[in-house]
Design a protein around this motif. Structure first.
Motif, short mmCIF file in Angstrom:
data_model
loop_
_atom_site.label_atom_id
_atom_site.label_comp_id
_atom_site.label_asym_id
_atom_site.label_seq_id
_atom_site.Cartn_x
_atom_site.Cartn_y
_atom_site.Cartn_z
N LEU A 1 83.50 44.13 -28.37
CA LEU A 1 84.60 43.48 -27.64
C LEU A 1 84.32 41.99 -27.38
O LEU A 1 85.24 41.21 -27.19
N THR A 2 83.06 41.60 -27.38
CA THR A 2 82.75 40.18 -27.18
C THR A 2 82.77 39.41 -28.49
O THR A 2 82.67 38.18 -28.49
N GLY A 3 82.87 40.12 -29.61
CA GLY A 3 82.84 39.44 -30.90
C GLY A 3 81.44 39.28 -31.47
O GLY A 3 81.24 38.54 -32.44
N THR A 4 80.47 39.94 -30.88
CA THR A 4 79.13 39.97 -31.47
C THR A 4 79.21 40.62 -32.85
O THR A 4 79.97 41.56 -33.05
N LYS A 5 78.45 40.08 -33.79
CA LYS A 5 78.53 40.60 -35.17
C LYS A 5 77.71 41.90 -35.29
O LYS A 5 76.50 41.87 -35.53
N ILE A 6 78.39 43.01 -35.15
CA ILE A 6 77.74 44.31 -35.14
C ILE A 6 77.08 44.61 -36.49
O ILE A 6 75.98 45.16 -36.54
N ASP A 7 77.76 44.23 -37.57
CA ASP A 7 77.19 44.50 -38.90
C ASP A 7 75.83 43.83 -39.06
O ASP A 7 74.89 44.42 -39.59
N CYS A 8 75.73 42.61 -38.61
CA CYS A 8 74.46 41.87 -38.74
C CYS A 8 73.38 42.51 -37.86
O CYS A 8 72.21 42.61 -38.25
N LEU A 9 73.78 42.94 -36.68
CA LEU A 9 72.85 43.60 -35.76
C LEU A 9 72.27 44.85 -36.43
O LEU A 9 71.04 45.06 -36.46
N LEU A 10 73.15 45.65 -37.03
CA LEU A 10 72.70 46.89 -37.67
C LEU A 10 71.90 46.60 -38.93
O LEU A 10 70.93 47.30 -39.24
N LYS A 11 72.28 45.55 -39.66
CA LYS A 11 71.52 45.18 -40.87
C LYS A 11 70.09 44.80 -40.51
O LYS A 11 69.15 45.12 -41.23
N GLY A 12 69.95 44.07 -39.40
CA GLY A 12 68.60 43.70 -38.95
C GLY A 12 67.77 44.95 -38.66
O GLY A 12 66.63 45.09 -39.12
N ALA A 13 68.39 45.87 -37.93
CA ALA A 13 67.69 47.12 -37.60
C ALA A 13 67.36 47.89 -38.88
O ALA A 13 66.25 48.42 -39.03
N ALA A 14 68.32 47.92 -39.82
CA ALA A 14 68.11 48.67 -41.07
C ALA A 14 66.95 48.09 -41.87
O ALA A 14 66.21 48.81 -42.54
N LYS A 15 66.79 46.78 -41.79
CA LYS A 15 65.71 46.16 -42.55
C LYS A 15 64.35 46.69 -42.07
O LYS A 15 63.47 47.00 -42.89
N ILE A 16 64.18 46.78 -40.76
CA ILE A 16 62.91 47.30 -40.23
C ILE A 16 62.78 48.78 -40.57
O ILE A 16 61.71 49.27 -40.96
N LYS A 17 63.87 49.49 -40.44
CA LYS A 17 63.85 50.93 -40.74
C LYS A 17 63.40 51.16 -42.19
O LYS A 17 62.49 51.95 -42.45
N ASP A 18 64.04 50.46 -43.12
CA ASP A 18 63.70 50.64 -44.53
C ASP A 18 62.25 50.25 -44.78
O ASP A 18 61.52 50.94 -45.49
N SER A 19 61.85 49.14 -44.19
CA SER A 19 60.48 48.68 -44.42
C SER A 19 59.49 49.72 -43.92
O SER A 19 58.48 50.00 -44.58
#
Lengths: 412, 412
Positions: free
Chosen positions: A190-208
């Motif tokens: 609702l604030t316009g935070t970029k949710i996709d980027c937030l999840l991509k960052g998390a996914a990067k650590i997860k994959d690594s």
């Protein structure tokens, strides 16, 4: 995100298997790869009830894991970027705080999100009642509430009765691990935070971590060090050299403290790692002396920001009698703050044997904090597993609740 | 202010003599009885240079002990009372923070107070240069700075050169004990905080302690308990059940951590008590689990407010499906928050043997926080004396500074 460990520990390779196994049951692990279509669906539904363009402010009514996560991300991002809507948090029963927040709001342009997984958090219900009464008094034409809660909670049942918007929190995701679930994502969206980027960052650590990347050995080593040294280094400080991580520190404190402060499984032993959140350079002038000369029961993780979104230099001014300070002239503040962190790290290495490590975030954006969030969630799970505790419950929190209820009943 | 101890310790009567002796040398002890005529003198001087009526905002440029004290009192009072002027604190070299504060100010109606006892705090000088450049760019007609510093510091010499207003900090008052000195009092006086009441509160504790009042035995016992148990209860949490003490918690953390984290005199032993600041009920949902089930290395002091300046009741609303929560209807939020504190205290007593005590402040005013400040200063001095350390220095803070200066020189 780069992490340099200043300590080492051999790990048991079966730890990875145990975490892979846990991943099948514990919901937060897979949140980085979630289907996010529900966000737009939600926004459309909300728009039908309360025109999105008319909403200037969003208030989270929620406490602990229901507010700390969104607060951490919101403050990190908002300090560098104007966001679409202001986000507030009502996470206290202090009447002065409640009044001050309410007075600062235009209720008719505000949307409230009531968050409680159990649906029976006394503080949250009390504040919800208070806001509900206000909206009735001013005869608001719409119902300005969304409910984020467990599917079959009493709050969910209530929300259905009043025909409120409801978002579900999965049963297998605990409050303090719920930042990347609807509990964190809906308010942030609702604030316009970029949710996709937030999840991509998390996914990067997860994959690594799960796919034999750089994070795998690193996190296994780091967690093993914490667990092996849980009694001699039982205080773990996070020293963030950017003010924008102040609330991240609070989120970390809950995650670490509430997850790792437990009785061991099938044992009477208490274990626990105590989190401390520090902000540099401010806390160089408050907590640092204790690190240098106090009891050596602390480890410290420094967090730096590689690139600041501001390149202001200290002006080229010579101050009479303070000419020695010409050496800071023309130095960027961003350079100075990182140099301060480096100087403290170097001097702690020189004067003490405190276990240290350094995390450097690339920049102040959703991707970076997404990485940091998932990194700490994984680390917590790993240490909890090694300590042989249930990382995901919080039996202690219930003890006081029952006494409170008795006290309330007595005064009826 | 009422303090109920939940633990006991026999004390050595000579401790009192040692503190009475220390009082002759260490400046903070006598601050409650200071002559405050200098405040009005200062305000008159300032008024000649920058019309007091034209000043809407005051900014403290200072870090650590130069800002934490005034911040604690300001936030405590401001949450219940509109003050004459806003007070801001520039205590970070984070460029984003600096830019955000500057953007929020109207520089021409702002007065800046540069505070540094040593007069050579790098962060403070850097920010001073930055603000100085801004005031030159906008061609401000007046010089909007006051300097609060040690009499013969380089900053004092500079201030005389630029004909700035100067206020002296006594040599025998250290930064973290300077709240009731000019360093805290001048910024607070500009906001309209009642300085006389603040000092009267402090004087009440002082008199009670030094003139065989209720505080004497109590503080001697409490300090002896902390010192005797410095290794088994080395973490000391302050759990404040009012949001308005959030920054008081930060002040406490510096006072306690920086004073008591030391090498013992004539010894190689490190001692140290680690402060933790918590806010209730919020931190019931974050740190409490660790208190209940983690390692038993913590003592906890609860701080409650007897009377809140707000009597809002939880409205008499029955929520469908949440009828069980009717038991909070018509309960004042102020009653609820204190009941929450009491429930946690009771349940910690029942389930653990954590050393607990309770402080109750009468109300949210200058007198009460003045009491609390002096109480903690005395307690810190007492524990430091028992631990056989120098409570008033901070040698560790210098270690990193020298490395920073080398790094700055290298990049020239």
């Amino acid at each position: 995100m780069i992490n340099i460990l200043g300590f080492d520990s051999d790990f048991d390779p079966s730890l990875l298997d145990r975490i892979v196994n846990e991943k099948k049951k514990i919901g937060y692990y897979n949140l980085p790869n979630q289907d996010t279509t529900y966000i737009n669906h939600y926004l459309k539904q909300l728009n039908k009830r309360q025109n999105l363009n008319s909403i200037s402010d969003v208030v989270v009514i929620g406490i602990g894991g229901s507010s700390l996560g969104a607060k951490a991300v919101y403050h990190f991002i908002r300090s560098i970027r104007q966001l679409k809507r202001n986000l507030h948090f009502m996470d206290s029963t202090d009447p002065i705080t409640i009044a001050n927040i309410c007075n600062s709001l235009n209720i008719s342009s505000t949307h409230f999100i009531v968050i409680s997984k159990s649906g029976s958090t006394i503080e949250t219900i009390a504040i919800y009642k208070h806001i509900l009464a206000i909206t009735k008094t001013i005869q608001l034409s719409h119902f300005p509430f969304t409910f984020i809660t467990g599917k079959s909670s009493l709050l969910a049942q209530h929300a259905r009765k009043v025909n409120g918007l409801i978002i579900n929190i999965q049963q297998n995701i605990g409050g303090r691990f719920s930042l990347l679930s609807s509990a964190g994502i809906i308010p942030l969206a609702l604030t316009g935070t970029k949710i996709d980027c937030l999840l991509k960052g998390a996914a990067k650590i997860k994959d690594s971590f799960f796919n034999q990347g750089y994070m795998q050995n690193l996190l296994l080593k780091k967690a093993t060090f914490y667990a092996n040294n849980a009694s001699n280094y039982n205080i773990n400080a996070l020293f963030s050299y950017t003010d924008s991580l102040k609330y991240f520190n609070d989120w970390y404190a809950q995650l670490w403290g509430e997850s790792l402060g437990k009785k061991q499984k099938n044992s009477v032993f208490h274990v626990g790692l105590t989190p401390i959140g520090l902000t540099g350079p401010k806390d160089q002038h408050s907590f640092l002396q204790l690190l240098y000369e106090g009891i050596r029961d602390k480890s410290v993780t420094f967090i730096k920001l590689k690139t600041f979104e501001n390149h202001q230099k200290i002006p080229n001014i010579t101050l009479e009698k303070l000419e020695t300070f010409n050496l800071i002239n023309q130095v960027k503040f961003s350079t100075l703050i990182n140099m301060q962190a480096d100087a403290i790290i170097e001097s702690l290495k020189k004067h003490t044997r405190i276990p240290l490590d350094e995390i450097t975030l690339q920049k102040q954006d959703e991707f970076s904090i997404g990485q940091l969030i998932y990194y700490y969630e994984l680390l917590t799970s790993l240490v909890g597993n090694l300590l042989n505790i249930n990382t995901y419950n919080q039996p202690g929190v219930e003890f006081g609740k029952n006494i409170l209820i008795k006290k309330l009943q007595q005064q009826l």
